[in-house]
Design an enzyme around this catalytic site. Structure first.
Site, mmCIF file in Angstrom:
data_model
loop_
_atom_site.group_PDB
_atom_site.id
_atom_site.type_symbol
_atom_site.label_atom_id
_atom_site.label_comp_id
_atom_site.label_asym_id
_atom_site.label_seq_id
_atom_site.Cartn_x
_atom_site.Cartn_y
_atom_site.Cartn_z
ATOM 1 N N ARG A 37 75.970 20.469 32.191
ATOM 2 C CA ARG A 37 75.292 19.719 33.254
ATOM 3 C C ARG A 37 76.275 19.228 34.314
ATOM 4 O O ARG A 37 75.969 19.229 35.508
ATOM 5 C CB ARG A 37 74.539 18.518 32.662
ATOM 6 C CG ARG A 37 73.193 18.900 32.101
ATOM 7 C CD ARG A 37 72.420 17.669 31.674
ATOM 8 N NE ARG A 37 71.132 18.070 31.123
ATOM 9 C CZ ARG A 37 70.311 17.264 30.472
ATOM 10 N NH1 ARG A 37 70.638 15.996 30.270
ATOM 11 N NH2 ARG A 37 69.157 17.707 30.019
ATOM 12 N N GLY A 356 66.596 22.580 25.310
ATOM 13 C CA GLY A 356 67.836 22.404 24.551
ATOM 14 C C GLY A 356 68.098 23.488 23.513
ATOM 15 O O GLY A 356 69.139 24.159 23.545
HETATM 16 C C1 3PG Z 1 67.445 14.707 29.154
HETATM 17 O O1 3PG Z 1 68.539 14.757 28.595
HETATM 18 O O2 3PG Z 1 66.467 15.391 28.787
HETATM 19 C C2 3PG Z 1 67.305 13.856 30.371
HETATM 20 O O3 3PG Z 1 68.544 13.359 30.754
HETATM 21 C C3 3PG Z 1 66.300 12.754 30.178
HETATM 22 O O4 3PG Z 1 66.697 11.859 29.171
HETATM 23 P P1 3PG Z 1 65.595 10.949 28.471
HETATM 24 O O5 3PG Z 1 64.785 11.873 27.607
HETATM 25 O O6 3PG Z 1 66.351 9.910 27.694
HETATM 26 O O7 3PG Z 1 64.741 10.350 29.561
#
Ligand code: 3PG
Ligand code: MG
Length: 399
Positions: A37, A356
């Site tokens: 990122r 992810g």
């Molecule tokens: C993520 O990593 O998906 C984003 O940065 C959002 O984070 P969060 O799910 O804590 O809002």
């Protein structure tokens, strides 16, 4: 596609540029574990700095619930950010509003970069409190949002502040929106979606939205087991959501009436348990022994998926095909990933992936660089696949 302004449309020279980044990256023992990122965001910062902007970077990190927590400080990210910026200096401020932020912002010279402390150290961030948004806006002459991966949150730094300053999409935001537009808004048909993962229940909206958009819906992972059950196929001891079988059956019926094709596994790699070194067998999906569980798609399924992919021009991919974290149950996902990479390299397929697990699986297969586009987003990518409006994107829209 939404109509938004980009940083091409603004002269940033000498201006305070309030840049919303997503520095919510995996950290271990105070070190960044995966800098993707940061690396993908760095070109926006570098460009704005080179154009003479005074760059004030905002981000959340973790979920500190509205109060300062040293474990969730952004300060340990400074070295990684500097590295991604080719060793430019990055200053740090111990707060994101008030005097502790205002003083270093005022001291910034054109081309200099300042990172502010975690926005989630204040309750006003997640509450999208107008006063907090105003305090953030006081630090900038203009606002650039480069945090597509946080755009599903209607928070002060992602949404509220966009209404208080002239707002622009950064390069990463722009790239994400363009890639996603190519995948579903104006794709070249035929379009395939590959959806994997454990549960139908968490991806029901996504499956329904995709069914209205794609020509082929390819389903793998444990969620496919629930769909197989709905087709009357016993799946032995496999992970499945028995209370979702009716819903899954309805989904399959709708698919048929809409003329879409759903591609389910025809064979599977099974084992007694999910463990490295466990004995495995490959069986037809209607021959899964009662005590065994499906842990990956089999070679016939891989071949069937590949045949479909060869017919397609566009692919959107979310979710692995099997329990890819444990060998040898990564094989199905890796085989499909390699075919996608090869078709993409040959110019036959536009391939867009996100989420992810998906990115981790593609990285393990060594094909990240071969995909047309890999999103930096997890939750935001999923919400976009569900067809939902992302508040952070909407706030950048021009009337
Ligand atoms: C993520 O990593 O998906 C984003 O940065 C959002 O984070 P969060 O799910 O804590 O809002
Ligand atoms: Mg998250």
């Amino acid at each position: 596609m939404t109509n938004f302004a980009t940083i091409d449309q603004v002269d940033v020279k000498n201006k305070r540029v309030l840049l919303r980044a997503d520095l919510n990256v995996p950290m271990k023992d105070g070190k960044v574990e995966d800098a993707t990122r940061i690396e993908r965001l760095a070109p926006t910062i570098a460009e704005l700095a080179d154009r003479g902007g005074r760059i004030v970077v905002l981000s959340h990190f973790g979920r500190p619930k509205g109060k300062p927590d040293p474990k969730e400080s952004l300060k340990p990210l400074v070295p990684a950010l500097q590295r991604a910026l080719g060793n430019r200096a990055v200053h740090f401020a111990g707060d994101c509003i008030g005097p502790e932020a205002e003083r270093p912002v005022e001291a910034l010279k054109p081309g200099e970069i300042l990172l502010l402390e975690n926005t989630r150290f204040h309750k006003g961030e997640e509450a999208n409190d107008p006063e907090f948004a105003k305090a953030l806006a006081a630090l900038g002459d203009l606002y650039v949002n480069d945090a597509f991966s946080a755009a599903h949150r209607a928070h002060a730094s992602t949404e509220g502040v966009a209404h208080l300053l002239p707002a622009y999409a950064g390069r990463l935001m722009q790239a994400e929106l363009e890639a996603l537009g190519r995948a579903l808004a104006r794709p070249e048909h035929p379009v395939a979606a590959i959806v994997g993962g454990a549960k139908v229940s968490t991806k029901l909206d996504l499956l329904q939205h995709l069914l209205g958009k794609v020509d082929f819906l390819i389903i793998g992972g444990a969620m496919a087991n629930t769909l197989l059950l709905a087709e009357g196929i016993g799946v032995g001891n496999s992970l499945a959501e028995h209370d979702m079988v009716d819903v899954a059956g309805e989904l399959l019926r709708n698919t048929n009436t809409q003329g879409r094709v759903i591609v389910l596994p025809i064979d599977a790699v099974v084992a007694l348990e999910l463990k490295t070194g466990v004995a495995t067998r490959t069986v037809a999906v209607d021959h899964v022994p009662p005590h065994q569980m499906i842990l990956d798609i089999g070679p016939k399924t891989v071949a069937a998926i590949e045949t479909r992919l060869r017919e397609c021009r566009t692919l959107v991919w979310n979710g692995p095909m099997g329990a890819f974290e444990i060998e040898p149950f990564d094989r199905g996902t890796v085989a499909v990933a390699r075919t996608v990479a090869q078709l993409t390299r040959a110019g036959k397929l536009v391939s867009i992936a996100g989420g992810g697990d998906t990115v981790a699986a593609l990285a393990a297969a060594g094909v990240i660089g071969d995909m047309t586009y890999v999103s930096t987003a997890g939750g935001a990518f999923l919400e976009w696949l569900e067809g939902r409006t992302l508040p952070g994107v909407k706030a950048l829209e021009r009337p």
